[in-house]
Design an enzyme around this catalytic site. Structure first.
Site, PDB file in Angstrom:
ATOM      1  N   HIS A  67      -6.089   2.857  28.402  1.00 39.62           N
ATOM      2  CA  HIS A  67      -7.332   3.206  29.100  1.00 39.62           C
ATOM      3  C   HIS A  67      -7.175   4.354  30.093  1.00 39.62           C
ATOM      4  CE1 HIS A  67      -5.555   0.414  32.047  1.00 39.62           C
ATOM      5  NE2 HIS A  67      -6.353   0.953  32.961  1.00 39.62           N
ATOM      6  N   ASP A  68      -6.011   4.481  30.712  1.00 39.04           N
ATOM      7  CA  ASP A  68      -5.813   5.531  31.718  1.00 39.04           C
ATOM      8  C   ASP A  68      -4.878   6.636  31.259  1.00 39.04           C
ATOM      9  OD1 ASP A  68      -7.533   4.845  33.769  1.00 39.04           O
ATOM     10  OD2 ASP A  68      -6.066   3.636  34.852  1.00 39.04           O
ATOM     11  N   LYS A 112      -4.825  10.146  32.753  1.00 39.18           N
ATOM     12  CA  LYS A 112      -4.307  10.432  34.093  1.00 39.18           C
ATOM     13  C   LYS A 112      -3.032  11.254  34.061  1.00 39.18           C
ATOM     14  CE  LYS A 112      -6.310   6.722  36.860  1.00 39.18           C
ATOM     15  NZ  LYS A 112      -6.054   5.505  37.661  1.00 39.18           N
ATOM     16  N   HIS A 148     -10.135  12.237  34.062  1.00 38.47           N
ATOM     17  CA  HIS A 148      -9.149  11.535  33.228  1.00 38.47           C
ATOM     18  C   HIS A 148      -9.804  10.771  32.079  1.00 38.47           C
ATOM     19  CE1 HIS A 148     -10.169   7.775  35.426  1.00 38.47           C
ATOM     20  NE2 HIS A 148      -9.598   7.144  34.409  1.00 38.47           N
ATOM     21  N   HIS A 168     -14.608   3.597  30.110  1.00 31.74           N
ATOM     22  CA  HIS A 168     -14.262   2.445  30.947  1.00 31.74           C
ATOM     23  C   HIS A 168     -14.661   2.626  32.412  1.00 31.74           C
ATOM     24  CE1 HIS A 168     -10.651   4.895  31.701  1.00 31.74           C
ATOM     25  NE2 HIS A 168     -10.415   4.137  32.767  1.00 31.74           N
ATOM     26  N   HIS A 169     -15.235   3.777  32.744  1.00 29.86           N
ATOM     27  CA  HIS A 169     -15.793   3.955  34.091  1.00 29.86           C
ATOM     28  C   HIS A 169     -17.324   4.056  34.070  1.00 29.86           C
ATOM     29  CE1 HIS A 169     -12.251   4.109  36.637  1.00 29.86           C
ATOM     30  NE2 HIS A 169     -11.648   4.834  35.701  1.00 29.86           N
ATOM     31  N   ASP A 214     -10.086  -3.820  34.577  1.00 23.67           N
ATOM     32  CA  ASP A 214      -9.426  -2.778  35.369  1.00 23.67           C
ATOM     33  C   ASP A 214      -9.793  -2.894  36.840  1.00 23.67           C
ATOM     34  OD1 ASP A 214      -7.835  -0.467  35.726  1.00 23.67           O
ATOM     35  OD2 ASP A 214      -9.581   0.836  35.552  1.00 23.67           O
TER      36      ASP A 214
END
Length: 215
Positions: free
Chosen positions: A58-59, A62, A87, A118-119, A147
């Protein structure tokens, strides 16, 4: 390979290697509870396994964020926050740049959804696309909640860890953005399980750290 890549991102981000495992676990528990509560999403055991596995990436975007912003101990400026927000798209773009035959793999498709969205938030106030409600794939909805819960209950370079109870209260009161009401009910229903599960993780982490110091 997914585990290795996700841990590389966490190493740069100064986060515990447990973050990936925790998000995977919370995602799995939330999805299992969701299918017991409603048949709206038609999720099989294989789907739950796939989404939980894909959550590890998911990240991954970054990896493109400068260390000075990623590991800044204090509050971010408005400009730095905009850089951090990139990201989500970067992660999705990284996966879309894979060879065509790999892009078609179910794992890559789900991971791409999760990276990009996911944000997003249920009321449309998330990023990068401002999706609202069920416009957001359920994979991204669940990982978003997992998260946030883990971020709250974990120590970061810019904050202390909140307790399990404090974290639940903040999420349920909408202090961390809007989430699918059905998922919030699921979170409440698995709350005791999460508290028990992660107290084990923390004890295991402390035991490992103590062993390393002795060596």
């Amino acid at each position: 390979m997914i585990s290795i890549l996700s841990h590389i991102v966490e190493f740069r981000n100064g986060e515990s290697g447990l973050h990936i495992l925790r998000v995977n676990t919370i995602t799995k528990y939330l999805l299992k509870q969701l299918v017991q509560r409603t048949d709206q999403y038609f999720l099989s055991k294989a789907d739950i396994s796939l989404i939980s596995t894909a959550s590890a990436l998911h990240d991954i975007g970054k990896i493109s964020i400068p260390d000075t912003i990623l590991n800044k101990p204090g509050p971010l400026t408005a400009e730095e926050l905009e850089v951090i927000k990139t990201h989500a798209m970067v992660g999705a773009d990284m996966l879309s740049d894979l060879p065509v035959e790999q892009q078609e793999a179910p794992l890559v498709k789900v991971a791409s959804e999760i990276c990009r969205w996911h944000h997003e938030r249920y009321d449309g106030n998330g990023y990068p696309d401002g999706l609202k409600g069920e416009e957001i794939p359920i994979s991204a909805q669940v990982v978003a909640l997992a998260d946030v819960y883990d971020a709250l209950t974990s120590e970061r370079c810019y904050k202390k860890a909140y307790s399990h109870e404090e974290s639940l209260k903040m999420i349920l009161e909408g202090q961390c953005g809007a989430f699918n009401p059905a998922l919030l009910l699921c979170l409440e229903e698995i709350a005791d399980l999460l508290e028990s599960e992660f107290s084990f993780f923390d004890k295991n982490k402390d035991s490992t750290a103590s062993s390393e110091r002795e060596e």
